[in-house]
Structure formats: C-alpha cells, structure tokens
Design a protein around this motif. Structure first.
Motif, short mmCIF file in Angstrom:
data_model
loop_
_atom_site.label_atom_id
_atom_site.label_comp_id
_atom_site.label_asym_id
_atom_site.label_seq_id
_atom_site.Cartn_x
_atom_site.Cartn_y
_atom_site.Cartn_z
N LEU A 130 0.74 -1.20 -0.09
CA LEU A 130 -0.04 0.03 -0.02
C LEU A 130 0.82 1.35 0.07
N VAL A 131 1.80 1.36 0.51
CA VAL A 131 2.82 2.21 0.88
C VAL A 131 3.43 2.73 -0.43
N ARG A 132 3.85 1.52 -1.09
CA ARG A 132 4.70 1.65 -2.15
C ARG A 132 3.79 2.29 -3.50
N LYS A 133 2.51 1.94 -3.60
CA LYS A 133 1.54 2.06 -4.34
C LYS A 133 1.16 3.70 -4.01
N ALA A 134 0.86 4.25 -2.84
CA ALA A 134 0.93 5.50 -2.51
C ALA A 134 1.79 6.70 -2.95
N ARG A 135 3.05 5.71 -2.76
CA ARG A 135 4.23 6.85 -3.24
C ARG A 135 4.21 6.90 -4.79
N ARG A 138 1.50 9.45 -5.95
CA ARG A 138 1.98 10.80 -5.61
C ARG A 138 3.19 11.02 -6.70
N GLU A 139 3.93 10.38 -6.94
CA GLU A 139 5.10 10.65 -8.10
C GLU A 139 4.60 10.84 -9.39
N LEU A 140 3.39 10.39 -9.67
CA LEU A 140 2.83 10.51 -11.23
C LEU A 140 1.59 11.56 -11.11
N GLU A 141 1.68 12.21 -9.91
CA GLU A 141 0.51 13.03 -9.61
C GLU A 141 -0.85 12.81 -10.08
N LYS A 142 -1.16 11.40 -9.50
CA LYS A 142 -2.40 10.85 -9.82
C LYS A 142 -3.15 10.99 -8.50
N PRO A 143 -4.65 10.81 -8.51
CA PRO A 143 -5.71 11.03 -7.53
C PRO A 143 -5.11 10.16 -6.52
N PRO A 144 -5.41 10.42 -5.32
CA PRO A 144 -4.79 9.71 -3.86
C PRO A 144 -5.52 8.43 -3.51
N ALA A 146 -4.52 5.26 -3.60
CA ALA A 146 -3.88 4.21 -2.85
C ALA A 146 -3.68 4.95 -1.51
N ALA A 147 -3.51 6.14 -1.39
CA ALA A 147 -3.18 6.71 -0.22
C ALA A 147 -4.53 6.68 0.89
N ARG A 148 -5.56 7.00 0.34
CA ARG A 148 -6.85 6.58 0.85
C ARG A 148 -7.11 5.17 1.62
N GLN A 149 -6.68 4.25 0.54
CA GLN A 149 -6.85 2.82 0.85
C GLN A 149 -5.76 2.38 2.01
N LEU A 150 -4.65 3.14 2.11
CA LEU A 150 -3.66 2.95 2.93
C LEU A 150 -4.23 3.53 4.16
N PHE A 151 -4.85 4.70 4.46
CA PHE A 151 -5.38 5.25 5.51
C PHE A 151 -6.62 4.48 5.93
N ARG A 152 -7.57 3.94 5.12
CA ARG A 152 -8.66 2.92 5.75
C ARG A 152 -7.77 1.57 6.53
N TYR A 153 -6.67 0.97 5.71
CA TYR A 153 -6.08 -0.03 6.41
C TYR A 153 -5.45 0.51 7.83
N LEU A 154 -4.88 1.57 7.73
CA LEU A 154 -3.93 2.07 8.96
C LEU A 154 -5.42 2.14 10.15
N ARG A 155 -6.25 2.72 9.83
CA ARG A 155 -7.40 3.07 10.78
C ARG A 155 -7.85 1.76 11.26
N GLU A 156 -8.23 0.93 10.52
CA GLU A 156 -8.62 -0.44 10.96
C GLU A 156 -7.85 -1.05 11.75
N ILE A 157 -6.47 -1.07 11.68
CA ILE A 157 -5.53 -1.57 12.52
C ILE A 157 -5.40 -0.83 13.78
N VAL A 158 -5.39 0.47 13.65
CA VAL A 158 -5.37 1.42 14.98
C VAL A 158 -6.60 1.14 15.82
N GLU A 159 -7.80 0.80 15.16
CA GLU A 159 -8.89 0.70 15.99
C GLU A 159 -9.15 -0.68 16.63
N LYS A 160 -8.27 -1.61 15.83
CA LYS A 160 -8.43 -3.12 16.66
C LYS A 160 -7.35 -3.20 17.72
N GLU A 161 -6.30 -2.50 17.67
CA GLU A 161 -5.31 -2.47 18.66
C GLU A 161 -5.06 -1.15 19.16
#
Length: 164
Positions: A130-135, A138-144, A146-161
C-alpha cells in the motif's frame, strides 16, 4: 439582585450572547445526548423545537432559549456538554494519529518497521504494498486512491489494537 444592578449593560449582552451560543451547541446534540444534560423540561422542549425549525424561526427560538437558559444551572449544563462531546474529541484525535502514521509511512521506509512494532496485528507485506502504491501515485501526480486505501487500512489496524 444586587449582582444584576452592578453588571454593566455590556456585561449583560455578553452573557446573553454566551447563552445563545450554548443554546446553539445544545441544539446540535442528538436526543440521547441531550437527555444526559441537566435541563428543565421546558428548556429541553425548546431545544428540540429549535432543531426542527428553519433559519428565521430558529433564530427566534434561540432568543427564547437564551432566556430559558438564564434560569438554568449553566455550569452544570456546560460540564455535561463537554462530557457529551468527549467521545467525538477522542475520535478526532485518533484520526489525526492515523493521518500522522500515513504521512510518516509515505516519508520513510523505516516507519513501516516502527508501525509494525507498535501494531503487531498489521500485515507488513500488505502495508509495504500500500505504501509503495501510494508513493508511486504521488510521484505520477495521480488522484490519491492508494493513499486513501492506506489510510483505511491503518485506521482499521489502529482501531483493532490501541497503542501502548
């Protein structure tokens, strides 16, 4: 009554504006949250009515609510209001923490290990992907996406634990 005589006209106006602001805050609460605030039945009904009204009528209702709140224990109401808003503040704080992790992960590879150490339940491989895709996006200046997907995954992990 002696206190009222000593108050200046400006002070009275300031207090009434504060009561109006308090009434507007109370009108933003749900019925369940409002039930936990120590209010007289008449004041509670006035708040519920203000929630149903539109623009001009609502402003009149807030002025009526000012005079009703003037007879209430304002400090107890403010205390209950702050307790009602605490869960919201905690949720906002948690979202800020997740945003911080996302930004740190996108900035440095070493943060992946730090996140995995703080949250052992995370899948390092999936996180790295997810981090690699988001980076890359960002380099290609595409809409974020993968960054949103990364955020959702991080939120899910943080809420669990929760953190230590």
């Amino acid at each position: 009554m002696k206190d009222e005589v000593e108050k200046s006209r400006t002070q009275k106006k300031r207090e009434f504006r504060e009561l109006k602001a308090l009434g507007q805050q109370l009108a933003k609460l749900s019925e369940g949250e409002l039930a936990r605030v120590p209010l007289s039945e008449m004041t509670r009904d006035a708040i519920l009515e203000a929630q149903r009204l539109k623009r001009t009528a609502q402003q009149r209702q807030f002025r009526r609510l000012q005079s009703l709140l003037d007879r209430e224990d304002v400090e107890a109401i403010r205390g209950a209001l702050s307790r009602a808003l605490e869960p919201h503040a905690e949720a906002v704080e948690q979202l800020h923490a997740v945003e911080d992790w996302r930004d740190r992960l996108l900035a440095k590879d070493a943060e992946i290990a730090a996140f995995a150490e703080s949250f052992p339940a995370c899948d390092r491989t999936h996180l790295r992907t997810l981090v690699r895709k988001a980076r890359k996006e960002r380099e290609l200046e595409k809409p974020p996406a993968a960054a949103r997907q990364l955020f959702r995954y991080l939120r899910e992990i943080v809420e669990k634990e929760p953190t230590d």
